[in-house]
Design a protein around this motif. Structure first.
Motif, short mmCIF file in Angstrom:
data_model
loop_
_atom_site.label_atom_id
_atom_site.label_comp_id
_atom_site.label_asym_id
_atom_site.label_seq_id
_atom_site.Cartn_x
_atom_site.Cartn_y
_atom_site.Cartn_z
N ASN A 267 0.80 -1.23 0.00
CA ASN A 267 0.00 0.00 0.00
C ASN A 267 0.83 1.27 0.00
O ASN A 267 0.29 2.37 0.00
CB ASN A 267 -0.91 0.04 1.23
N LYS A 274 6.96 8.06 3.30
CA LYS A 274 6.03 7.46 4.25
C LYS A 274 6.66 7.44 5.63
O LYS A 274 6.00 7.68 6.64
CB LYS A 274 5.69 6.03 3.80
N GLY B 553 -7.81 11.78 9.84
CA GLY B 553 -6.90 11.13 8.90
C GLY B 553 -5.44 11.20 9.29
O GLY B 553 -4.57 10.79 8.53
N THR B 554 -5.16 11.70 10.49
CA THR B 554 -3.76 11.78 10.91
C THR B 554 -3.12 10.40 10.97
O THR B 554 -1.99 10.20 10.55
CB THR B 554 -3.68 12.44 12.30
N VAL B 556 -3.92 7.91 9.24
CA VAL B 556 -3.79 7.38 7.88
C VAL B 556 -2.48 7.87 7.27
O VAL B 556 -1.72 7.10 6.68
CB VAL B 556 -4.98 7.83 7.01
N ALA B 557 -2.22 9.16 7.46
CA ALA B 557 -0.97 9.70 6.93
C ALA B 557 0.22 9.05 7.60
O ALA B 557 1.24 8.79 6.98
CB ALA B 557 -0.93 11.21 7.14
N ALA B 558 0.08 8.75 8.89
CA ALA B 558 1.23 8.24 9.63
C ALA B 558 1.43 6.74 9.45
O ALA B 558 2.52 6.25 9.66
CB ALA B 558 1.07 8.56 11.12
N CYS B 559 0.39 6.03 9.07
CA CYS B 559 0.49 4.56 9.03
C CYS B 559 1.58 4.11 8.06
O CYS B 559 1.45 4.29 6.86
CB CYS B 559 -0.84 3.92 8.62
N PRO B 560 2.64 3.53 8.58
CA PRO B 560 3.76 3.18 7.69
C PRO B 560 3.46 1.97 6.81
O PRO B 560 4.22 1.68 5.91
CB PRO B 560 4.91 2.89 8.66
N GLY B 562 0.38 1.69 5.31
CA GLY B 562 -0.76 1.99 4.45
C GLY B 562 -1.97 1.15 4.82
O GLY B 562 -2.91 1.03 4.06
N GLN B 565 -6.61 3.58 6.23
CA GLN B 565 -7.08 4.40 5.11
C GLN B 565 -8.27 5.20 5.61
O GLN B 565 -8.83 4.89 6.65
CB GLN B 565 -7.48 3.52 3.92
N GLN B 566 -8.60 6.26 4.87
CA GLN B 566 -9.71 7.08 5.29
C GLN B 566 -10.79 7.05 4.22
O GLN B 566 -10.50 7.25 3.04
CB GLN B 566 -9.24 8.53 5.51
N ASP B 571 -5.61 7.14 0.05
CA ASP B 571 -4.37 7.55 -0.61
C ASP B 571 -4.57 7.59 -2.12
O ASP B 571 -4.21 8.56 -2.78
CB ASP B 571 -3.24 6.56 -0.29
N GLY D 48 -3.25 17.23 9.20
CA GLY D 48 -2.61 16.02 9.69
C GLY D 48 -2.78 14.83 8.75
O GLY D 48 -2.15 13.81 8.91
N ARG D 49 -3.67 14.98 7.77
CA ARG D 49 -3.87 13.90 6.79
C ARG D 49 -2.81 13.96 5.70
O ARG D 49 -2.65 13.01 4.93
CB ARG D 49 -5.28 14.04 6.17
N ARG D 89 5.98 17.03 10.25
CA ARG D 89 6.35 16.43 8.96
C ARG D 89 6.96 17.49 8.05
O ARG D 89 7.91 17.23 7.31
CB ARG D 89 5.12 15.83 8.29
#
Lengths: 320, 584, 416, 146
Positions: A267, A274, B553-554, B556-560, B562, B565-566, B571, D48-49, D89
């Motif tokens: 993903n 990332k 969604g914070t 989601v952005a941080a999830c290494p 993936g 998801q939101q 993405d 933050g997204r 970030r």
């Protein structure tokens, strides 16, 4: 029934992938029994002309390791693509560009300058630089032309499967070979490794605190490294969370943090970016100054977060 | 208790056996003079002024009414000749000690004593002991006592020194019949601290209080200082007073919460140019509201600090509001209450000139513009322009003692100088200081101005970003009473319907975590401000509670991986957008 | 115009190579060019990286000898931060390094170079490989080769995370200590390793030395290449792989110089030719005279035979005995015969196995203190080890933050 | 689109948070404030997204600059602290971008509240000018992946 024909080829690589095959030890005999190796420059005495003579598609599968950084390698992999049914990118370099991909953070000119002109031991008043074509008393000599950037294999030819790692673990090789021999293969384009990141199986994951925050980063040499605690919880950058699992956390078991050789999971495309998103989220900082102070303790983000995957980042290389 | 019968001045009356005679007489409306008696203190019978004649059968006795216990069949005479004679004598003796005490002189006058036979002494203490007894028995501070004996007897503190035990409750002064005890500086202090006059420790907060119940002020109640007093307990017939009650914390499970924490008025002293706190006749709108209140210290009459009826009053709008230096927002309520003030002033003081200094008249509600028009007819002056400064620098005699307002009148394009007797500042309404803290507590948020932010200004004006947390009133932003009532109604309906639903509607943009790809790295867990993500140790997975997720969604952005998801902001969707907007 | 022969790629080489051979009209070799057709640019792209990552990055120069780069880089970092690792760390590094030497030398013998001898140089190319070796020596012996190697690699993984691209080295020590429960396996492997080294020498003895054909090839004139030789030696001028002085001897076997790594740039220079990406190092004080041997040409050789030539003996008894035997057989020091490298290699393997056994039985190796945390400001450092293929030099300069500003690496393959 | 500096019209990708900056941009619109068409907006629920991948992707797709905008710190964020994550970030990305040859000025973070239509307009105008001066992104000049 004839044994399937298998080939190995290497591009810009270190030989570690070959070594990984050798490290199969006793198991290599099983592999050898099941297949017919028709080309393997590092171990067998077949040459390019032998390959050219083969029928198109006659090699069942070719494992190619190494990044592509010369026209010769490019030509060779195109040739092999034509001759092979399946192409498997083998190891981090052909999967992601690997360590040779770090060269993409600089440029060809600087590389040539640093390699041949500057430095304490270069004696080169004529400013000689290796050339693609150079005259000699005996005739013109040829060298492959270096490309502007190192590329992953799939940036040059169509790739069917990937086996990640630097080096590739034994288990992944055996699993892949078994899958190919039995025809029990996942969809084309799959990475033949787990779909989750290292934390999934990492012993140290359990030691993460309930709320992980980081207020200062340490480089591995700066502190005593706890042999059991999660590296991030020690403030040491570990690429484990953003790196595909399947390596058996060998580096971490060697008490050193992960550097991401397996690349990201399905993903995620851009491993380094990332990681920035994930890592920065953990900063214990709320003002510009506090954030900057933490960022100041992180050195060489590109070279660390994209240690193996510069070539497969969105930008692929330094752009100016 | 046994009831008995007796006669007082010929009237037959029923009473409890051994009830103090003075109480029984009082019930009949018969007043017996006394100096040393106070119903809250045990009778002592020392001043003897309450001496009455009691007959029981053939026995006749002169007794003090305050401590004489009645018995069946007695006959009492409070004004008989003998009583009068005796009392006169007693008063004369008292005058011999305290010749100049008003309360004694008044009694002497009543009993026709012009020149006491034993002369007039110069003391002012009749040694009634009320002060000593109230201090010992009621307040239980034990500061006062009698010293020496016989003619030298006097009341004082131990060794005549200022006592550390004294809690300056003032009880001694309040019971002293001669007024010879004063507590230095007390009155002054009380009045300074309490502009509306002193209040007793037990009081009803204000006339409009809901519920209209008495409360005890812990800090000033004697009982909380010495353990004594409890006079209120004795007098409360409903037996509603219990000093032993403690503040307790109760945990209540609720489904929804309304934040209606109101506002606070801006500190007038923060605006130096208006001299609040420096000039006594500059009032805040709330000060004026108190002054003007019929239940207020002046009974609703408008006086200056000097006690004069003002001839001119300036009302300044938008003080601290619509001002980049303080608050950029409009406080919304000032225009209308300023008009109300002007109207009330005009009603109470017909010839008073009222000046309203305004930026714009914001008479936005039903009937408001009409009210404004009415005021124009009533002769209120409206000056469009902001007051730049208030001082008391008089240019001539007529301006002396007045406050001078300097303001540009943009209608006539000139700077005006207007002397007035009183100024009312319509200060900005502000968010409560701890609103932000509270917002963190309730997972909702406040805006830059400190007021709670509604979920959507139009579509969800009473909800917050946190489900089940609602807002109403000034806590959400400046608004007047009709709007507050309307919003409160809306909020309570929303709360009720949420409770009735029994099911919670999830956000359409919540995050989701794919169990297949989640590696349990836990990076997301600490990032969620709504604690919607928890780490399941057994499964080694992060799990998301959609009911708590607000969809930022914070994670989601941080999830290494993936793996997070939101919905509607995947993405892949955003990448497609990036590609799309850069395609040309 | 003569004939041109192109060998591309060179096979059974752990790296990329190409040979152009030009024959004159009479069919004799007039000139040959060994070309390295690739350049990845480590010396440039390591600039800007964190110095402490070098052991993990530069080992990707060679995946067959990653441990050599890893160790050279680690030692270079010690020097960069001027930090001295604790004794246990030094011993762990040395043990690890000798495990690697033993394993690599035997790999080379059986998998890469050996097939020529064991299977025979005239055998068909489909057989001239490890598989052929297995066929020739039999599965039992072949199995022994494979097993011994696998066990060494397993111990290396235990100690350094991975056998290929280990993660052991840090400036001032190693990442992981050796625990008491691990040492037994190491001891067992040391024992087996020693047996295996002996067995390999025996195999060489039986298959090669007893075969007159082969001996003829080894001693043939065309493989006689008199040049200077370089290698690391200890205080007593005995062969050492991990540390010591660099010593060079002239083609006649006399000591030419002996220096510390910090002075390497005074003694070594590199020549660039337009027809190869690889550079050609030579002795600066002798000078570049082209691709010729002899006293007047700065060209020197490294790797097993060169090391043996450059030293005066081995540090362990069994290896010393074999050392003496070889020189006696081949007619005294120095030996210039290229193919004698295989023999020298097996002597070194024996030497490494003996060192492993010593270290595995040294109680100090279990000391938990394996790190000295660097406190100095980094500036410049150099590190050298003897890789299986020869002297390997790493040289870094960094800013005060430990970010590299210049990198110079001289790898063994360049020097041959 | 012309790539020479004189007629250069930069393409700026703006990631706007739903509650503050996007609403601020909306306000700029309803207030009839003009801002350069160079700014192309993408709405996200919260700053933050914004994943660093989005920024790198935008550059790879040829964006000349990227603007991330959210609610004012410390307390405006509709989601309490999403803006802090964006802030963190941002600084780390900014440190890395030059290593890829991208000038750090090509990434910008701004806090714009729902009420600051004017600020949105100002930032867009000013940033467009700045990027015009800086010239086109080096990504266009380079040959993609060799």
């Amino acid at each position: 029934m004839a044994k399937p024909k298998v080939a190995f080829y290497w591009c810009a690589s270190c030989g570690g992938c070959e070594e990984a095959v050798v490290d199969l030890a006793e198991d290599i005999l099983k592999v050898v029994e099941a297949v017919d190796i028709v080309f393997w420059p590092c171990a067998l005495d077949f040459k390019k002309t032998d390959v050219e003579a083969m029928e198109d598609g006659s090699i069942a599968v070719t494992f190619i390791n190494g990044a592509i950084n010369s026209d010769e390698q490019e030509e060779m992999v195109h040739l092999i693509r034509k001759k092979s049914g399946l192409i498997v990118a083998f190891g981090a370099c052909s999967h992601l560009g690997g360590i040779p991909g770090l060269a993409n953070l600089t440029d060809k000119e600087s590389i040539l300058r640093a390699s041949y002109l500057t430095g304490p031991t270069n004696v080169n008043q004529e400013k000689t630089i290796p050339l693609a074509k150079s005259p000699s008393p005996d005739g013109e000599l040829h060298l492959p032309e270096l490309k502007a950037n190192a590329l992953a294999l799939d940036q040059v030819i169509d790739v069917d499967y990937y086996i990640p790692g630097c080096s590739v673990p034994k288990k992944l090789i055996l699993d892949a070979v078994t899958a190919i021999l039995t025809g029990n293969l996942p969809p084309k384009g799959s990475v033949l490794a787990p779909t989750r990141t290292n934390c999934d199986t990492c012993e140290r994951n359990k030691t993460k605190p309930e709320k992980l925050t980081i207020s200062k980063f340490y480089r591995p040499y700066e502190i005593e490294l706890d042999e059991e605690k999660c590296f991030l919880a020690q403030g040491v950058i570990c690429m484990g969370p953003v790196t595909r699992g399947g390596c058996d956390e060998r580096c971490i078991k060697g008490n050193m943090p992960c550097r991401g050789c397996f690349g990201p999971v399905d993903n995620v495309y851009d491993q380094g970016a990332k990681f920035i998103s994930a890592l920065a989220s953990l900063f214990d900082a709320k003002t510009d100054e506090e954030v900057q102070a933490i960022v100041d303790t992180i050195q060489d983000p590109a070279g660390t977060f994209y240690r193996f995957s510069v070539a497969k980042s969105y930008l692929g290389h330094k752009v100016s | 208790m046994e009831t008995i019968k007796l006669k007082i001045n010929g009237f037959e009356v029923e009473a409890f056996d051994r009830q103090p005679l003075i109480e029984v007489a009082e019930k009949l409306g018969i007043k017996i003079p006394t100096l040393c008696h106070n119903p809250i203190i045990e009778p002592y019978g020392v001043c003897r002024v309450c001496t009455v004649e009691v007959r029981h059968g053939r026995r006749v006795r002169m007794v003090t009414a305050c401590n004489y216990p009645v018995t069946n069949g007695i006959e009492v005479f409070t004004e008989s000749e003998r009583v009068i004679r005796n009392r006169k004598m007693i008063i004369e003796w008292l005058l011999a000690r305290c010749g100049n005490v008003p309360v004694l002189n008044k009694l002497a006058e009543q009993y026709g004593i012009t020149e006491p036979r034993f002369g007039r002494g110069t003391d002012d203490c009749i040694l009634c002991g009320l002060c000593v007894r109230v201090c010992q028995d009621v307040v239980k501070a034990n500061v006062l006592g009698f010293f020496e004996r016989g003619p030298k007897r006097y009341v004082s503190t131990a060794f005549d020194q200022t006592s550390d035990l004294c809690i300056t409750c003032g009880a001694c002064a309040s019971v002293c019949p001669t007024g010879c005890i004063t507590v230095e500086g007390l009155q002054e202090g009380i009045y300074k601290e309490m502009p509306m006059g002193p209040i007793t420790p037990i009081h009803i907060d204000f006339m409009q209080a809901v519920p209209k119940k008495a409360v005890i002020d812990h800090d000033s109640c004697i009982n909380f200082k010495t353990g004594g007093c409890k006079v209120c307990v004795d007098v409360c017939e409903a037996e509603a007073i219990d000093h032993s009650m403690q503040e307790t914390e109760k945990e209540v499970d609720v489904g929804t919460i309304l934040l209606s924490t109101g506002f606070k008025l801006q500190d007038g002293e923060a605006l130096k140019e208006y001299g609040y706190g420096k000039y006594p006749n500059i009032l805040t709108s709330l000060d004026f509201e108190v002054l003007n209140n019929a239940n207020g210290p002046t009974g609703g009459k408008i006086f200056t600090q000097e006690g004069k009826v003002p001839k001119a009053i300036g009302i300044i709008h938008c003080v601290g509001s619509r001002d980049k230096k303080y608050h950029e927002y409009c406080s919304r309520v000032c225009c209308m209450y300023a008009l109300k003030f002007a109207h009330l002033i005009k009603e109470k003081i017909h010839d008073c000139e009222v000046y309203n200094f305004y930026i714009d008249m914001r008479c936005f509600g039903k009937g408001y513009e009409e009210f404004y028009n009415r005021l124009l007819k009533e002769g209120v002056n409206f000056v469009r322009g902001k007051v730049a400064e208030i001082n008391d620098a008089a240019l001539d005699k007529s301006e002396e003692g007045k406050l001078i307002l300097r303001a540009e009148d943009t209608m006539i394009g000139t700077v005006r100088r207007i002397p007035v007797d009183m100024v009312v500042l319509c200060l900005a309404v502000e968010a409560q200081e701890d609103a932000k803290e509270l917002s963190h507590f309730f997972s909702c948020s406040v805006g830059r101005d400190g007021f709670f932010i509604e979920k959507h200004p139009k579509l969800a004006p009473v909800s917050t970003a946190a489900d089940g947390i609602f807002i109403a009133g000034m806590a959400q932003g400046p608004k007047d009473i009709p709007d507050t009532v309307a919003q409160a109604g809306a909020a309570s309906s929303a709360m009720l319907s949420l409770i009735q639903q029994k099911e919670v509607e999830a956000e359409v943009v919540t995050a989701m975590i794919d169990e297949e790809t989640c590696s349990g790295c836990q990076i997301c867990v600490g990032l969620c401000p709504y604690t919607a993500i928890t780490y399941n140790k057994d499964k080694n997975k992060s799990e998301l509670n959609e009911a708590l997720c607000k969809g930022c969604g914070t994670c989601v952005a941080a999830c290494p991986s993936g793996a997070a998801q939101q919905k509607n902001f995947r993405d892949s969707q955003i990448f497609a957008e990036i590609k799309g907007i850069l395609a040309v | 115009m003569g004939q041109r022969i192109t060998i591309d790629p060179i096979t059974r080489l752990e790296g990329h190579g190409k040979i152009e051979i030009f024959l004159d009209d009479s069919g004799n070799v007039s000139n040959a060019y060994f070309q390295v057709p690739e350049l990845r640019g480590f010396e440039q792209f390591c600039v800007g990286r964190c110095a402490e990552e070098m052991p993990r990055i530069t080992q990707r120069i060679c995946g067959v000898c990653p441990t050599a780069h890893h160790m050279a880089a680690t030692k270079c970092l010690d020097d960069l931060w001027k930090v001295d690792p604790p004794p246990a760390a030094k011993k762990i590094r040395e043990l690890f390094y000798n495990l690697f030497m033993l394993e690599d030398h035997t790999l080379h013998f059986f998998y890469l170079g050996g097939p020529d001898f064991i299977v025979g140089p005239t055998a068909p190319k489909a057989e001239r490989n490890i598989l052929g070796v297995l066929g020739k020596v039999g599965l039992e012996v072949g199995g022994k080769v494979i097993k011994a190697r696998r066990e060494i690699r397993e111990v290396m993984e235990e100690m350094g995370g991975k056998a290929i691209h280990p993660v052991l080295g840090l400036p001032g020590g190693v990442a992981k200590r050796v625990k008491p429960e691990e040492i037994e396996k190491i001891k067992a492997v040391a024992e087996e390793g020693l047996e295996f080294a002996k067995f390999s020498l025996q195999a060489f003895n039986d298959i090669v030395l007893k075969n007159e054909e082969y001996v003829k090839i080894i001693t043939a004139d065309i493989y006689n290449q008199p040049t200077y030789y370089m290698g690391l030696v200890d205080d007593k001028n005995r062969v050492n792989y991990y540390d010591g002085y660099l010593r060079t001897v002239s083609p006649s076997g006399k000591e030419f110089n002996r220096f510390k790594i910090q002075d390497y740039a005074e003694h070594i220079a590199e020549q660039t030719e337009p027809w190869s990406y690889i550079k050609f190092p030579y002795l600066r004080k002798v000078g570049w005279k082209g691709f010729v041997g002899g006293e007047n040409s700065g060209v020197y050789q490294v790797a097993p035979l060169a090391r043996l030539n450059a030293a005066e003996g081995m540090s362990t008894p069994l290896a010393q005995a074999e050392y003496e035997k070889m020189y006696k057989t081949l007619g005294g020091k120095p030996v210039h015969l290229t193919l004698a490298y295989h023999w020298a290699r097996l002597i070194e393997a024996l030497n490494a196995a003996e060192i492993i056994k010593q270290l595995a039985n040294d109680p100090e190796i279990l000391d938990p203190k394996v790190r000295t945390i660097p406190t100095n400001t980094p500036k410049e450092g150099m590190g050298v080890v003897e890789a299986p293929r020869g002297t390997l030099i790493h040289h870094y300069k960094s800013d005060s933050n430990g970010i590299l500003t210049e990198v110079n690496i001289i790898v063994a393959t360049q020097q041959n | 689109m012309s790539s020479d500096k004189s007629g250069f019209e930069p393409r700026i990708v703006a990631f706007l948070c739903n509650w503050c900056s996007y609403t601020g941009a909306d306000l700029a619109g309803t207030a009839r404030m003009k801002y350069p068409a160079n700014v192309r907006t993408i709405r996200v629920m919260c700053s933050g997204r914004v994943d660093a991948q989005f920024v790198m992707k935008a550059f790879a797709e040829g964006a000349d600059a990227v603007l991330i905008s959210g609610c004012h710190t410390p307390s405006d964020c509709h989601y309490q602290e999403g803006n802090f994550k964006a802030l963190r970030r941002y600084y780390l990305l900014k440190k890395m971008l030059p290593q890829f040859g991208i000038e750090p000025e090509r990434l910008r973070l701004e806090w714009i509240s729902a009420a600051e239509g004017d600020k949105f307009q100002e930032v867009c105008t000013e940033y467009t000018e700045q990027i015009k001066k800086l010239g086109p992104s080096p990504v266009k000049k380079g040959v993609k992946n060799g």
